[in-house]
Write an enzyme that holds these catalytic residues in place. Structure first.
Site, PDB file in Angstrom:
ATOM      1  N   LYS A   1      -6.195  -5.082  -3.959  1.00  0.00           N
ATOM      2  CA  LYS A   1      -6.934  -5.740  -2.879  1.00  0.00           C
ATOM      3  C   LYS A   1      -8.027  -4.798  -2.378  1.00  0.00           C
ATOM      4  O   LYS A   1      -7.886  -3.567  -2.461  1.00  0.00           O
ATOM      5  CB  LYS A   1      -6.009  -6.127  -1.724  1.00  0.00           C
ATOM      6  CG  LYS A   1      -5.314  -4.969  -1.026  1.00  0.00           C
ATOM      7  CD  LYS A   1      -4.306  -5.497  -0.017  1.00  0.00           C
ATOM      8  CE  LYS A   1      -3.590  -4.370   0.722  1.00  0.00           C
ATOM      9  NZ  LYS A   1      -4.447  -3.618   1.640  1.00  0.00           N
TER      10      LYS A   1
ATOM     11  N   ASP B   1       0.781  -1.247   0.000  1.00  0.00           N
ATOM     12  CA  ASP B   1       0.000   0.000   0.000  1.00  0.00           C
ATOM     13  C   ASP B   1       0.810   1.293   0.000  1.00  0.00           C
ATOM     14  O   ASP B   1       0.395   2.284   0.604  1.00  0.00           O
ATOM     15  CB  ASP B   1      -0.953   0.009   1.201  1.00  0.00           C
ATOM     16  CG  ASP B   1      -2.048  -1.032   1.090  1.00  0.00           C
ATOM     17  OD1 ASP B   1      -2.059  -1.778   0.094  1.00  0.00           O
ATOM     18  OD2 ASP B   1      -2.877  -1.126   2.008  1.00  0.00           O
TER      19      ASP B   1
ATOM     20  N   CYS C   1      -2.653  -2.999   7.363  1.00  0.00           N
ATOM     21  CA  CYS C   1      -2.514  -3.803   6.148  1.00  0.00           C
ATOM     22  C   CYS C   1      -1.256  -4.664   6.137  1.00  0.00           C
ATOM     23  O   CYS C   1      -1.277  -5.784   5.627  1.00  0.00           O
ATOM     24  CB  CYS C   1      -2.571  -2.901   4.925  1.00  0.00           C
ATOM     25  SG  CYS C   1      -4.225  -2.199   4.663  1.00  0.00           S
TER      26      CYS C   1
END
Length: 240
Positions: free
Chosen positions: A140, A28, A173
């Site tokens: 995702k 991310d 995450c």
């Protein structure tokens, strides 16, 4: 593996790896989380800690590519119609709704974008970490890189057994992805100074440190950028 060039100094024990069976997973590192004008920045969240790890991640990626280690980027993003967000009532949607996910915004360069939506500036990887042609990118829609994605299949097809994990945020995450990886029998190493949490550096306690402790105790190995790069570079220098 007896050759020391295939061992990373780590806690709680050294991390052995075969470059052909290892991948670096970048979690991310996208504009919405790490760039001025992105979602976190617009929400008033201090992104300095996320920005600070960019040089270390770049070092890890350079060494990984030179040693033939697969690089996989994860990007948190939803479809334009928000169908994969669980809109309008799922816990995932309700946690993201305050950030005005899906709203139209303008990038710092003036291009139209949408908050946390696929294929926009908002979910592009930050410029200093732009994926290279041989890297893979996996979208995702939940905190874990394994939930509802092709990540496990990609890794299995390439014989990957060990993961070196960098990115943000450590307690959400990164943590979710590492736990799911461990449950699927991947051996993980988290790079402590190439992961970050958007919390002030002078806070008395941080989710980042708590997560690193949990990783070390139960879910993964933990190492520094310097030790990871040293081991990868030594591997790259070996004769073919």
């Amino acid at each position: 593996m007896e050759d020391q060039s295939t061992v990373i100094v780590a806690r709680p024990t050294p991390f052995e790896f075969d470059p052909s069976a290892t991948a670096v997973v970048v979690v991310d590192m996208q504009n919405d989380f790490g760039s001025r004008g992105g979602m976190f920045d617009r929400a008033g969240i201090d992104i300095a800690e996320v920005q600070a790890i960019v040089p270390n991640i770049r070092e890890v990626l350079g060494a990984a590519r030179a040693s033939g280690v697969l690089v996989v980027y994860l990007k948190m993003a939803f479809q334009p119609d928000l169908a994969d967000s669980g809109y309008p009532s799922s816990p995932t949607w309700l946690k993201h709704a305050p950030f005005k996910v899906g709203s139209e915004v303008t990038s710092p360069a003036g291009e139209p974008s949408r908050t946390l939506i696929r294929d926009t500036w908002s979910t592009d990887i930050v410029p200093d970490l732009t994926p290279q042609p041989d890297d893979l990118v996996v979208y995702k829609s939940r905190f874990s890189g394994f939930f509802g994605t092709e990540l496990h299949e990609i890794l299995q097809q390439r014989g990957v057994q060990r993961l070196i994990v960098v990115g943000a945020t450590t307690s959400v995450c990164v943590d979710s992805t590492v736990r799911d990886a461990m449950f699927r029998d991947y051996h993980c190493l988290v790079v402590s100074d190439a992961t970050a949490e958007p919390i002030a550096a002078d806070a008395p306690r941080s989710n980042h440190e708590a997560s690193l402790l949990t990783f070390e105790l139960l879910f993964a190995h933990v190492a520094t950028t310097a030790d990871v790069v040293a081991a990868l570079s030594a591997t790259a220098a070996l004769p073919a």
